[in-house]
Design a protein around this motif. Structure first.
Motif, PDB file in Angstrom:
ATOM      1  N   GLY A   1     -40.616  28.052 -33.557  1.00  0.00           N
ATOM      2  CA  GLY A   1     -39.796  28.902 -34.403  1.00  0.00           C
ATOM      3  C   GLY A   1     -39.211  28.042 -35.502  1.00  0.00           C
ATOM      4  O   GLY A   1     -39.846  27.083 -35.964  1.00  0.00           O
TER       5      GLY A   1
ATOM      6  N   THR B   1     -25.108  30.560 -30.821  1.00  0.00           N
ATOM      7  CA  THR B   1     -26.122  31.604 -30.641  1.00  0.00           C
ATOM      8  C   THR B   1     -25.614  32.957 -31.128  1.00  0.00           C
ATOM      9  O   THR B   1     -26.395  33.770 -31.643  1.00  0.00           O
TER      10      THR B   1
ATOM     11  N   SER C   1     -27.689  35.041 -33.889  1.00  0.00           N
ATOM     12  CA  SER C   1     -28.180  36.352 -33.458  1.00  0.00           C
ATOM     13  C   SER C   1     -27.723  37.437 -34.430  1.00  0.00           C
ATOM     14  O   SER C   1     -28.488  38.346 -34.781  1.00  0.00           O
TER      15      SER C   1
ATOM     16  N   HIS D   1     -37.554  34.884 -35.644  1.00  0.00           N
ATOM     17  CA  HIS D   1     -37.698  35.364 -34.271  1.00  0.00           C
ATOM     18  C   HIS D   1     -37.329  34.327 -33.214  1.00  0.00           C
ATOM     19  O   HIS D   1     -37.121  34.667 -32.047  1.00  0.00           O
ATOM     20  N   LYS D   2     -37.258  33.054 -33.621  1.00  0.00           N
ATOM     21  CA  LYS D   2     -37.006  31.997 -32.644  1.00  0.00           C
ATOM     22  C   LYS D   2     -36.523  30.746 -33.368  1.00  0.00           C
ATOM     23  O   LYS D   2     -36.835  30.529 -34.536  1.00  0.00           O
ATOM     24  N   TYR D   3     -35.746  29.944 -32.673  1.00  0.00           N
ATOM     25  CA  TYR D   3     -35.386  28.634 -33.214  1.00  0.00           C
ATOM     26  C   TYR D   3     -35.332  27.615 -32.080  1.00  0.00           C
ATOM     27  O   TYR D   3     -35.165  27.963 -30.913  1.00  0.00           O
ATOM     28  N   SER D   4     -35.508  26.361 -32.451  1.00  0.00           N
ATOM     29  CA  SER D   4     -35.441  25.259 -31.488  1.00  0.00           C
ATOM     30  C   SER D   4     -34.571  24.152 -32.056  1.00  0.00           C
ATOM     31  O   SER D   4     -34.663  23.829 -33.251  1.00  0.00           O
TER      32      SER D   4
ATOM     33  N   SER E   1     -34.162  25.954 -26.937  1.00  0.00           N
ATOM     34  CA  SER E   1     -34.899  26.954 -27.694  1.00  0.00           C
ATOM     35  C   SER E   1     -34.346  28.337 -27.382  1.00  0.00           C
ATOM     36  O   SER E   1     -33.898  28.585 -26.249  1.00  0.00           O
ATOM     37  N   HIS E   2     -34.385  29.209 -28.379  1.00  0.00           N
ATOM     38  CA  HIS E   2     -33.874  30.571 -28.174  1.00  0.00           C
ATOM     39  C   HIS E   2     -34.743  31.556 -28.932  1.00  0.00           C
ATOM     40  O   HIS E   2     -35.052  31.363 -30.116  1.00  0.00           O
ATOM     41  N   SER E   3     -35.166  32.611 -28.251  1.00  0.00           N
ATOM     42  CA  SER E   3     -35.947  33.678 -28.875  1.00  0.00           C
ATOM     43  C   SER E   3     -35.081  34.927 -28.982  1.00  0.00           C
ATOM     44  O   SER E   3     -34.392  35.306 -28.022  1.00  0.00           O
TER      45      SER E   3
ATOM     46  N   GLN F   1     -40.949  37.429 -25.744  1.00  0.00           N
ATOM     47  CA  GLN F   1     -42.284  36.967 -26.120  1.00  0.00           C
ATOM     48  C   GLN F   1     -43.306  37.447 -25.101  1.00  0.00           C
ATOM     49  O   GLN F   1     -43.036  37.531 -23.934  1.00  0.00           O
TER      50      GLN F   1
END
Length: 308
Positions: free
Chosen positions: A226, A247, A251, A262-265, A302-304, A308
């Motif tokens: 992401g 977060t 969000s 959609h996602k980050y790390s 990591s957060h989606s 997924q």
């Protein structure tokens, strides 16, 4: 010996220097004091850089009187042309045996992102809350008994008046930021106010990401990680305390129009940004260093936003 390339990470509290071979191998690393020229002045800044690099030469078994091929530095204020030119001119004039060429960039480029000042932000926020409560300027969100006692113990004062020298005449940013460790201890012990301050710090850190989202290239969002966010600074050691606030803000940003987000790390460097400085310095001198990027950073969170 073949050409040697140097890099410096200039920090507000401490700095690092590294020497690399033409093959990208680390020959030596050294630590030093603050090299933020806005805090310590140009003279102390370049003296600190020279001392670190010269020490690294000795540690690597090199002749300290032989200039290295290039020296790349990621320094605070490195985006200002006039400041860059002054620093380079002074280094070349005062330390002719240091390097053949120089390159300076901002610390944000050298590390991609930096959050070292947030330890100070957390400390300042806590101390200010105590003062505001005492002056009846604002009601604290939680009981401040712990933080007031910790503040008096850390700064070795018996009342708020005793804090004034630490805030004015004897102010030292790095020492003041060190109070963050006491707040982290309180947060881990469950103190509600300390936990609140770290949650707020997480929100502030996330706002830095939100601020640049509109300018981020689309390709940055499409990889397996992401959006990769390089997290630099000791404050990230308290990630678990900041996570909820961080977060929450991201969000909210994703839901407000960044549907491609959609996602980050979060990644942490395996080496200091001095390594990046060395690469940029060599590149400026017309040389491409062979660095193994798979070993330069690791993912710690990591957060989606979607399943997924």
């Amino acid at each position: 010996m073949s050409a040697v390339y140097g890099g410096v990470e200039g920090g507000g509290t401490h700095s690092k220097a590294v020497l690399l071979s033409a093959e990208g191998d680390i020959l030596a690393e050294t630590d030093g004091p603050s090299t933020n020229h806005w805090l310590v002045g140009v003279d102390k800044c370049i003296e600190g850089i020279n001392d670190m690099v010269q020490k690294a030469k000795v540690n690597a078994g090199l002749d300290p009187d032989t200039p290295i091929r290039s020296l790349g530095m990621s320094l605070s204020g490195g985006e200002q042309k006039a400041a860059i030119e002054k620093l380079i001119d002074e280094m070349a004039k005062r330390f002719p045996k240091l390097s053949q060429s120089y390159y300076i960039t901002t610390d944000a480029i050298g590390a991609m992102a930096t959050a070292s000042d947030h330890a100070f932000w957390i400390s300042h926020r806590a101390v200010k809350t105590v003062f505001d409560a005492k002056d009846n300027m604002a009601i604290p969100p939680h009981d401040i008994t712990y933080v007031k006692r910790a503040m008096e113990e850390y700064f070795q004062v018996s009342d708020l008046m005793g804090m004034l020298p630490h805030l004015y005449r004897n102010f030292q940013k790095s020492y003041f930021a060190g109070f963050c460790r006491k707040l982290a201890e309180g947060a881990k012990e469950g103190d509600a106010f300390c936990r609140y301050v770290f949650t707020e710090a997480g929100k502030v850190l996330a706002q830095h990401i939100v601020a640049v989202l509109p300018k981020a290239h689309q390709d940055l969002f499409s990889g397996d990680l992401g959006l990769p966010i390089l997290s630099v600074g000791s404050v990230w050691k308290s990630w678990e305390l900041m996570k909820d606030g961080f977060t929450q803000v991201l969000s909210e940003a994703q839901a407000s129009g960044f549907s491609h987000f959609h996602k980050y790390s979060l990644l942490t460097l395996c080496h200091s940004s001095a390594l990046g400085g060395a690469k940029l310095g060599a590149q400026n001198a017309g040389i491409t260093l062979a660095l193994d990027y798979s070993t330069t950073a690791t993912v710690f969170f990591s957060h989606s936003f979607t399943k997924q």
